[in-house]
Write a protein that holds these residues in place. Structure first.
Motif, PDB file in Angstrom:
ATOM      1  N   ARG A 272      -7.080 -56.085  20.838  1.00  0.00           N
ATOM      2  CA  ARG A 272      -5.840 -56.123  20.052  1.00  0.00           C
ATOM      3  C   ARG A 272      -4.922 -54.954  20.400  1.00  0.00           C
ATOM      4  NH1 ARG A 272      -3.644 -60.583  18.467  1.00  0.00           N
ATOM      5  NH2 ARG A 272      -5.706 -61.324  17.914  1.00  0.00           N
ATOM      6  N   ARG A 273      -5.513 -53.829  20.761  1.00  0.00           N
ATOM      7  CA  ARG A 273      -4.652 -52.696  21.119  1.00  0.00           C
ATOM      8  C   ARG A 273      -3.880 -52.976  22.409  1.00  0.00           C
ATOM      9  NH1 ARG A 273      -7.130 -46.753  21.285  1.00  0.00           N
ATOM     10  NH2 ARG A 273      -8.612 -47.857  22.576  1.00  0.00           N
ATOM     11  N   LEU A 680      10.339 -60.806   7.686  1.00  0.00           N
ATOM     12  CA  LEU A 680      10.004 -59.761   6.713  1.00  0.00           C
ATOM     13  C   LEU A 680       9.011 -58.702   7.197  1.00  0.00           C
ATOM     14  CD1 LEU A 680       9.613 -62.066   3.554  1.00  0.00           C
ATOM     15  CD2 LEU A 680      11.572 -60.613   4.123  1.00  0.00           C
ATOM     16  N   TYR A 681       8.236 -58.977   8.233  1.00  0.00           N
ATOM     17  CA  TYR A 681       7.126 -58.074   8.535  1.00  0.00           C
ATOM     18  C   TYR A 681       7.072 -57.515   9.952  1.00  0.00           C
ATOM     19  CZ  TYR A 681       5.497 -59.950   4.144  1.00  0.00           C
ATOM     20  OH  TYR A 681       5.424 -60.315   2.837  1.00  0.00           O
ATOM     21  N   SER A 695      -0.506 -49.719  17.024  1.00  0.00           N
ATOM     22  CA  SER A 695      -1.563 -50.092  17.962  1.00  0.00           C
ATOM     23  C   SER A 695      -2.674 -50.877  17.279  1.00  0.00           C
ATOM     24  CB  SER A 695      -2.139 -48.847  18.634  1.00  0.00           C
ATOM     25  OG  SER A 695      -2.714 -48.002  17.670  1.00  0.00           O
ATOM     26  N   THR A 696      -2.528 -51.107  15.987  1.00  0.00           N
ATOM     27  CA  THR A 696      -3.493 -51.945  15.278  1.00  0.00           C
ATOM     28  C   THR A 696      -2.711 -52.858  14.327  1.00  0.00           C
ATOM     29  OG1 THR A 696      -3.774 -50.624  13.277  1.00  0.00           O
ATOM     30  CG2 THR A 696      -5.088 -49.973  15.196  1.00  0.00           C
ATOM     31  N   LEU A 697      -3.416 -53.830  13.775  1.00  0.00           N
ATOM     32  CA  LEU A 697      -2.754 -54.756  12.856  1.00  0.00           C
ATOM     33  C   LEU A 697      -2.554 -54.141  11.475  1.00  0.00           C
ATOM     34  CD1 LEU A 697      -4.289 -58.185  13.891  1.00  0.00           C
ATOM     35  CD2 LEU A 697      -2.063 -57.211  14.498  1.00  0.00           C
ATOM     36  N   SER A 698      -2.963 -52.893  11.281  1.00  0.00           N
ATOM     37  CA  SER A 698      -2.561 -52.263  10.022  1.00  0.00           C
ATOM     38  C   SER A 698      -1.216 -51.552  10.191  1.00  0.00           C
ATOM     39  CB  SER A 698      -3.635 -51.323   9.480  1.00  0.00           C
ATOM     40  OG  SER A 698      -3.852 -50.270  10.358  1.00  0.00           O
ATOM     41  N   LEU A 701       2.477 -55.360  11.147  1.00  0.00           N
ATOM     42  CA  LEU A 701       2.149 -56.250  10.030  1.00  0.00           C
ATOM     43  C   LEU A 701       2.429 -57.706  10.352  1.00  0.00           C
ATOM     44  CD1 LEU A 701       3.396 -54.363   6.854  1.00  0.00           C
ATOM     45  CD2 LEU A 701       1.122 -54.390   7.879  1.00  0.00           C
ATOM     46  N   LEU A 702       1.405 -58.505  10.172  1.00  0.00           N
ATOM     47  CA  LEU A 702       1.554 -59.956  10.260  1.00  0.00           C
ATOM     48  C   LEU A 702       1.448 -60.508   8.851  1.00  0.00           C
ATOM     49  CD1 LEU A 702      -0.923 -60.647  13.197  1.00  0.00           C
ATOM     50  CD2 LEU A 702       1.549 -60.863  13.307  1.00  0.00           C
ATOM     51  N   PRO A 703       2.203 -61.548   8.548  1.00  0.00           N
ATOM     52  CA  PRO A 703       2.018 -62.136   7.220  1.00  0.00           C
ATOM     53  C   PRO A 703       0.634 -62.779   7.125  1.00  0.00           C
ATOM     54  CG  PRO A 703       3.443 -63.517   8.573  1.00  0.00           C
ATOM     55  CD  PRO A 703       3.177 -62.274   9.375  1.00  0.00           C
ATOM     56  N   GLY A 704       0.035 -62.673   5.970  1.00  0.00           N
ATOM     57  CA  GLY A 704      -1.251 -63.334   5.735  1.00  0.00           C
ATOM     58  C   GLY A 704      -1.037 -64.497   4.782  1.00  0.00           C
ATOM     59  N   ALA A 706      -1.374 -64.783   1.704  1.00  0.00           N
ATOM     60  CA  ALA A 706      -0.710 -64.434   0.445  1.00  0.00           C
ATOM     61  C   ALA A 706       0.802 -64.264   0.624  1.00  0.00           C
ATOM     62  CB  ALA A 706      -1.313 -63.152  -0.117  1.00  0.00           C
ATOM     63  N   GLU A 707       1.238 -64.066   1.843  1.00  0.00           N
ATOM     64  CA  GLU A 707       2.669 -63.824   2.081  1.00  0.00           C
ATOM     65  C   GLU A 707       3.431 -65.096   2.447  1.00  0.00           C
ATOM     66  OE1 GLU A 707       0.775 -60.510   1.502  1.00  0.00           O
ATOM     67  OE2 GLU A 707       0.267 -61.462   3.385  1.00  0.00           O
ATOM     68  N   THR A 763      12.918 -55.279   5.816  1.00  0.00           N
ATOM     69  CA  THR A 763      11.804 -54.599   5.154  1.00  0.00           C
ATOM     70  C   THR A 763      12.260 -54.082   3.794  1.00  0.00           C
ATOM     71  OG1 THR A 763      12.439 -52.504   6.144  1.00  0.00           O
ATOM     72  CG2 THR A 763      10.875 -53.858   7.375  1.00  0.00           C
TER      73      THR A 763
END
Lengths: 782, 278
Positions: A272-273, A680-681, A695-698, A701-704, A706-707, A763
């Motif tokens: 992912r990085r 939005l993200y 460099s990470t998904l934190s 931001l991708l919507p999950g 809940a979004e 945002t």
């Protein structure tokens, strides 16, 4: 038999293996003797390489550009006048031009050890000033990404017009600057490949997570200097493509080289990085748009300057200019107006190359144009939907050649908007806004429309002249001795559901039951050449080719049946797995059995071509189908925190005749979810040294789940006049309009405060800052 | 994204953990691994030894008598969320636990791991600061107690010694009338907080505290939050003043930008509303 042909809502065949975790992706493949590769990547965005030091004990495991001397760089040119080509070395040579660029390949029994090796390679760099911003890249004194160019412009285009005519009649002139963030495509499965040299076949086999296996084969052939025939590319199950898997990666070329030189298999699985920092870049646009309109809201002209941040290299095969070149031709959207000027720049920067992402260019264009419509409405104090209605191409104009000569094939754009307004209940929203919300939030409603050219072919791509110009699409259809049907296509299915929908097409023509049809794809050894899966083209192109092949196969089956039933082939009807003649019938199974296993029963004058056909197809006009949609978002904004909650989301979509409406709904939901991400993200920010800041998904931001709101989809069905069954390409549309619809809704909510957002993603910070800025502007004015 | 090579030990007792820590300066404690796991994969930490403490029985116990209520360091967020551990704070711990990241994270993540790591955006840090939590820490010479406030020295910085282990978290028992509020502002479900406000008030004991946290700065504890209220009365939630709160946060040493400061004040205000709402 229940209807299984065109229009049936069948459960996807492929889901059985996907949902049970039985799919086979590159990362699931285990081959004897396979070793893992890790790459040494540039930590700097722009630097000269003074030296690379590989520890002595790593000789034979670590390779640099010096080792890959005979490998040619990846070069994706276009035929557009003034285009400056870039050579993308598969391992950096002399200079690095973006963070994450490959410098060395390290090969070890497992990935962790390969990463240990990579950590021990020392590179001595001379850092250069980095070009981190596309507008600064255009300035005269900017550092140069490619020294010999003299500037940082891959391509400049101009659609010119005299805007004075529009300005003269205009009651209002509205100018806005818009920008869309750089994004990273995020399929659940990253890229990955396994390369293998087969000494017996003298063939390189590459398993790759790609949506375009035949194009990867061409690219490998060009870079490695070996024949196409010596290369086999297999795309197994692919966990999402979205465009990212339509690119020849330098990693694939390096792996192929390594497999050819090392005598064992080499695998690389993107993490992912790598995906975020080194590769999957897309979407970054900037616009300055001026709209001229009369006092009724009728557009008189649009004058635009668009810049696309193309990154450091022209990616294969779509090139660095696909986005900007498309921007110029599609910015007018669904509207009809008399004057249009558009100046575009594809700017080179020290970022990873820009790649096509679902909706290619349209998401940015729709954002600019649809926010512009709302800005005009605001200026005229009109309802934005009224401004849209005044300017939409009308159904009686169809087919319609727009101001940039796009040929809109069919549709009723105003009706789509009317249905959307009704479904979101605009009147009720306006009343609710007057009343206010008990929780202190403000609500807003926003609309956006687009039309989407899909399955566009030779006539469109020949002009762009990129390494890949689609022609006729082929499919192969073969009856098996037990009366089953095998379909072979060169495109690839990775979420589109083609294994199901192409079976439906075959069923429609041949009447063979769905569960007796097998769609084979993803292997250059077994399938006809195809440019692959991109541009929402497969239902039109592969679907048309499958229908054509099945037509011809039906002819042959009828021929055999006629011999057996002693009638004319034209007397035979194929239906429900049977060939029915005037005085008797045969099952398809019986026909196949006779042909393959009891040829002694056939008369000597039977057609010798057999029950296997490869046929080609192109629509009557290959300028593309135009599906279209209207989106509406109703949302609430917390003005203290900038938080946004989507309360309702409506899509009215016309994709022509739908082969499987359930699959289309799924495509729309998936696309819209990505559109919410854009809105939005999702944002890859860069610092002044062009370092990517996530460099990470934190951080990215991708919507999950809940979004993502509950989306209500409504279909209209205007057949395309040019394609088999009247189908239109529809796979990308969902991702196009949400950023515009959502931002327009936010701006609608913030209108009483005088705040207006013009950058995606919107945002919470940008919302609060816009409110604060509008407030202080008001105070200053007072 | 693969870790460097390291050794792995899974001791059965606290004494062994301390011995291993003493013998291996480059050792790391592994509890739930929800932060350490990704950091290992990103090679942001490159330990020579991982000491897995999740099989030490006493670390997953709750020790409760008339004087203390101590939650073992390896009790998971999910155990608290599900009520498998009694909540001495009138449901506050359960509520905070249920909002930590995603359920998958809560299933493995531990309260002691979170506090030892001391990420300023983590939920437990603010929640236990506002409650006045204390840590029980094992060292070679025995045990010591440390108030959480003071234990945390900065972002991901604590006064935990190299050969020390957080073994339990002591949660003060509030009275039956104690009320709490916790408000987290984050970009999406499951992400770390952009801002946290936490409030606890106990009219029986006169205990009234507020915490604001966010970003990479150490959380700020107001054990006397009067300066945040226009009329100086924290029990009058309506008199909470955003501008005064922002000033107070600045005075307490927070130096974020205007937006970040603003949402921290909003988070405090909403936590307060929650605590005071009927």
């Amino acid at each position: 038999m229940k209807k299984q042909g065109v229009g049936a809502r069948l459960i996807r065949k492929e889901d059985d293996r996907y949902m049970r975790g039985r799919g086979e992706f590159v990362g699931d493949i285990r081959l004897a003797g396979m070793q893992d590769a890790a790459f040494v990547r540039s930590p700097l965005a722009h630097a000269r390489i003074k030296s690379i030091k590989v520890p002595d004990d790593l000789a034979g495991c670590v390779f640099t550009a010096a080792d890959l001397d005979e490998v040619k760089p990846i070069t994706a040119v276009t035929a557009l006048p003034g285009f400056k080509p870039s050579d993308q070395p598969v391992l950096a040579r002399g200079k690095v031009r973006h963070v994450g660029e490959l410098v060395a390949i390290c090969i070890a029994p497992d990935r962790a050890e390969a990463e240990d090796m990579a950590a021990r390679v020392e590179i001595d760099f001379d850092a250069l000033p980095a070009v981190h911003d596309m507008l600064m890249a255009r300035e005269k004194d900017s550092a140069l990404v490619h020294d010999h160019w003299g500037d940082n412009i891959f391509l400049e285009t101009l659609v010119d017009d005299d805007m004075k005519a529009a300005a003269g009649e205009a009651a209002v002139k509205v100018t806005r600057a818009f920008s869309t963030a750089r994004q990273c495509m995020s399929p659940i499965e990253g890229r990955g490949a396994i390369a293998h040299w087969d000494g017996r076949l003298e063939q390189l086999t590459v398993h790759s997570s790609t949506q375009m296996p035949h194009i990867v084969r061409s690219g490998l052939s060009e870079c490695l200097g070996i024949d196409h025939g010596a290369i086999r590319v297999i795309a197994p199950d692919v966990g999402g493509g979205f465009g990212y898997k339509g690119i020849l990666l330098p990693e694939e070329v390096c792996l192929a080289w390594a497999a050819m030189h090392l005598g064992h298999l080499v695998r690389w699985l993107e993490d992912r990085r790598e995906n975020l920092t080194a590769s999957a870049n897309c979407r970054e646009h900037h616009y300055v748009v001026t709209a001229y309109a009369d006092k009724e809201g009728k557009l008189l002209g649009i004058d635009a300057e668009a810049t696309v941040d193309s990154g450091a290299y022209s990616a294969y095969p779509f090139s660095a200019c696909l986005e900007a070149a498309q921007v110029a031709s599609i910015l007018p959207g669904v509207y009809d107006f008399p004057h249009y000027r558009c100046h575009t720049f594809s700017a080179a920067t020290n970022k990873a190359p820009i790649l096509p992402y679902r909706g290619v260019a349209r998401t940015g264009v729709c954002f600019a144009m649809e926010l512009m419509i709302d800005a005009v409405a605001r200026e005229l104090d009109m309802e934005p939907t009224d401004v849209r209605m005044k300017n939409l191409v009308r159904p009686e104009q169809m087919p319609f050649d727009n101001i940039t000569n796009k040929h809109f094939d069919s549709g009723d754009y105003p009706e789509a908007l009317r249905r959307t307004v009704e479904a979101i209940d605009l009147t009720a929203v306006r009343q609710r806004q007057k009343k206010g919300e008990s929780d202190g939030r403000v609500i807003g409603v926003g609309f956006a429309m687009y039309c989407e050219q899909a399955a566009h072919g030779t006539s469109v791509y020949a002009g762009w002249g990129i390494p890949m110009v689609p022609g006729h699409e082929q499919a192969n259809a073969r009856l098996t001795p037990d009366g089953g049907l095998e379909i072979r296509i060169g495109a690839h299915s990775h979420g589109q559901g083609l294994e199901t929908t192409l079976s439906q097409v075959a069923n429609e023509v041949l009447g063979i039951a769905h569960d007796k049809i097998k769609v084979v794809h993803g292997d250059t050894a077994f399938t006809p050449y195809s440019t692959g899966t991109w541009g929402s083209r497969c239902m039109v192109m592969s679907g048309g080719a499958v229908a054509e092949a099945c037509d011809q196969l039906a002819e042959r089956a009828r021929g055999i049946a006629a011999k057996m039933l002693q009638c004319k082939p034209t007397d035979i009807t194929l239906k429900d797995n049977r060939a029915i003649g005037p005085s008797g019938e045969l099952t398809i199974e019986e026909i196949a059995y006779i042909w393959y296993r009891r040829p002694q029963d056939l008369p000597p004058d039977v057609n010798p071509s057999g029950l296997e056909v490869t046929a080609g197809y192109k629509p009557e006009r290959d300028s593309g189908t135009f599906s279209y949609a209207a989106h509406a978002a109703l949302l609430a904004v917390d003005t203290l925190t900038g938080e946004v909650e989507i309360l309702d989301y409506v899509i009215v979509e016309d994709g022509g005749v739908l082969v499987n409406p359930m699959i289309v709904d799924g495509q729309i939901f998936g696309g819209a979810a990505q559109g919410v991400g854009t809105a939005l993200y999702e944002e890859m920010r860069f610092d002044a040294d062009a370092q990517p800041l996530a460099s990470t998904l934190s951080d990215y931001l991708l919507p999950g789940p809940a979004e993502i709101p509950s989306i209500r989809v409504f279909h209209m069905e205007t057949p395309s006049p040019y394609t088999r069954f009247g189908v239109k390409g529809i796979g990308e549309g969902g991702a196009i309009a949400p950023p515009a619809a959502i931002t327009n809704a936010i701006n609608d909510a913030l209108k009483p405060m005088g705040a207006e957002l013009t950058m995606s993603p919107v945002t919470p910070r940008r919302i609060v800052e816009a409110i604060v800025a509008a407030r202080s502007e008001k105070e200053t004015a007072a | 994204m693969k870790p460097v090579a390291f050794d792995y030990a899974r001791p059965r007792g606290i004494a062994q953990v301390l011995e291993l820590l003493d013998a291996n300066p480059a050792a790391k404690i592994l509890a739930g691994g929800q932060t350490l796991g990704p950091m290992l994969n990103l090679r942001l930490v490159q330990p020579e030894l991982l000491i897995d403490i999740t099989r030490i029985a006493e670390l997953v116990e709750v020790n409760e008598n008339d004087d203390i209520y101590a939650i073992g360091a390896c009790v998971t967020h999910a155990a608290i969320e599900d009520g498998r551990v009694r909540d001495p704070a009138n449901g506050f711990l359960r509520r905070v636990a249920s909002g930590i990241a995603y359920r998958a994270v809560r299933t493995r993540g531990t309260i002691g791991g979170s506090l030892s790591h001391a990420d300023p955006a983590a939920d437990w840090l603010s929640a236990l600061l506002v409650l006045g939590g204390e840590l029980e820490i094992a060292h070679a010479g025995g045990m010591r107690r440390a108030a959480l406030h003071g234990f945390v020295k900065g972002a991901m910085e604590t006064d935990l010694g190299a050969v020390e282990l957080v073994t339990a978290i002591h949660v003060p028992r509030g009275s039956r009338v104690a009320r709490h509020g916790f408000h987290k502002i984050c970009r999406k479900t499951g992400e770390f907080a952009e801002a946290i406000g936490a409030v606890t008030t106990d009219t029986d004991t006169g205990f009234f505290r507020m915490v604001a946290a966010g970003g990479s700065e150490q959380p700020v504890l107001f054990d006397d939050p009067k300066p945040l209220f226009k009329n100086g009365d924290p029990l009058d939630a309506g008199s909470f003043d955003m501008d005064m709160a922002m000033d107070a946060l600045r005075e307490a040493g927070m130096e974020p930008d205007e937006y970040e400061l603003r949402i921290r004040a909003v988070a405090m205000s909403r936590a307060l509303q929650e605590a005071m709402s009927p």
